[in-house]
Design a protein around this motif. Structure first.
Motif, short mmCIF file in Angstrom:
data_model
loop_
_atom_site.label_atom_id
_atom_site.label_comp_id
_atom_site.label_asym_id
_atom_site.label_seq_id
_atom_site.Cartn_x
_atom_site.Cartn_y
_atom_site.Cartn_z
N ARG A 1 30.72 2.13 -19.09
CA ARG A 1 32.03 2.91 -19.07
C ARG A 1 32.54 3.19 -20.12
O ARG A 1 33.16 4.41 -20.54
CB ARG A 1 32.46 2.42 -17.74
CG ARG A 1 32.12 2.73 -16.23
CD ARG A 1 32.90 2.45 -15.36
NE ARG A 1 32.97 0.92 -15.34
CZ ARG A 1 33.28 0.12 -14.55
NH1 ARG A 1 33.92 0.53 -13.21
NH2 ARG A 1 33.45 -1.28 -14.55
N VAL A 2 32.53 2.31 -20.80
CA VAL A 2 33.64 2.24 -22.20
C VAL A 2 32.71 3.35 -23.27
O VAL A 2 33.53 4.08 -23.77
CB VAL A 2 33.94 0.88 -22.76
CG1 VAL A 2 34.23 1.08 -24.15
CG2 VAL A 2 34.76 0.12 -22.00
N ALA B 1 24.17 -1.92 -21.46
CA ALA B 1 25.16 -1.62 -22.46
C ALA B 1 24.63 -1.17 -23.78
O ALA B 1 25.22 -0.41 -24.30
CB ALA B 1 26.00 -3.26 -22.63
N GLU C 1 28.28 -3.07 -16.57
CA GLU C 1 28.69 -1.87 -16.10
C GLU C 1 29.85 -1.44 -16.92
O GLU C 1 29.90 -0.26 -17.17
CB GLU C 1 28.92 -2.20 -14.75
CG GLU C 1 29.20 -0.83 -13.89
CD GLU C 1 29.39 -1.07 -12.41
OE1 GLU C 1 30.54 -0.72 -12.04
OE2 GLU C 1 28.38 -1.55 -11.95
N SER C 2 30.85 -2.27 -17.07
CA SER C 2 32.05 -1.77 -17.64
C SER C 2 31.83 -1.53 -19.15
O SER C 2 32.33 -0.32 -19.52
CB SER C 2 33.10 -2.87 -17.56
OG SER C 2 32.57 -4.15 -18.58
N ASN C 3 30.74 -2.03 -19.94
CA ASN C 3 30.58 -1.61 -21.17
C ASN C 3 29.82 -0.28 -21.42
O ASN C 3 30.43 0.79 -22.28
CB ASN C 3 29.69 -2.66 -21.89
CG ASN C 3 30.19 -3.94 -22.45
OD1 ASN C 3 31.31 -3.95 -22.78
ND2 ASN C 3 29.37 -5.10 -22.32
N GLY D 1 22.84 -6.21 -17.27
CA GLY D 1 23.97 -5.70 -17.57
C GLY D 1 23.99 -5.43 -19.18
O GLY D 1 24.28 -4.41 -19.83
#
Length: 124
Positions: free
Chosen positions: A5-6, A43, A1-3, A39
């Motif tokens: 968003r990045v 990404a 999830e963070s990738n 995930g």
């Protein structure tokens, strides 16, 4: 999830190039770690979406397992876990020809799972 968003934030900020360090994932990983596998797929999809026009480009690098020192929060503070103590010797053993030959026999079954792990410093 963070990738994901990045990748979106980079596009919104006008960044033209994105490099994603993802993971080699055998098909059976969906059954062992479905959240992790999902995930990683999200990404990769975000990187493809980032590069969906002529102004943006993305590269997705898929090494085998990456190891370094993991830092876990505990009630007593941060606990460093030196994964190299296990992964370093595993990397050495996995370089032998018989193990590498297995990946040629059934590439879809192993799909990167038998590649020697690499230290984070080699990837960064």
């Amino acid at each position: 999830e963070s990738n994901v968003r990045v990748a979106h934030a980079a596009r919104d900020a006008g960044i033209e190039s994105l490099v994603l360090i993802n993971a080699a994932m055998p098909a059976w990983l969906d059954h062992v770690a479905p959240g992790y596998a999902e995930g990683k797929r999200q990404a990769a999809a975000a990187a493809a979406d980032f590069a969906s026009d002529a102004q943006h480009r993305a590269a997705v690098i898929k090494p085998s397992a990456i190891y370094g020192t993991r830092h876990e929060s505990t009630a007593l503070g941060t606990l460093p876990i030196p994964l190299g103590l296990v992964m370093g010797p595993a990397s050495f053993v996995m370089q032998y020809a018989p193990l590498r030959a297995l990946t040629n026999l059934a590439p879809y079954a192993f799909d990167g799972a038998l590649l020697p792990p690499v230290p984070v410093g080699s990837v960064a």
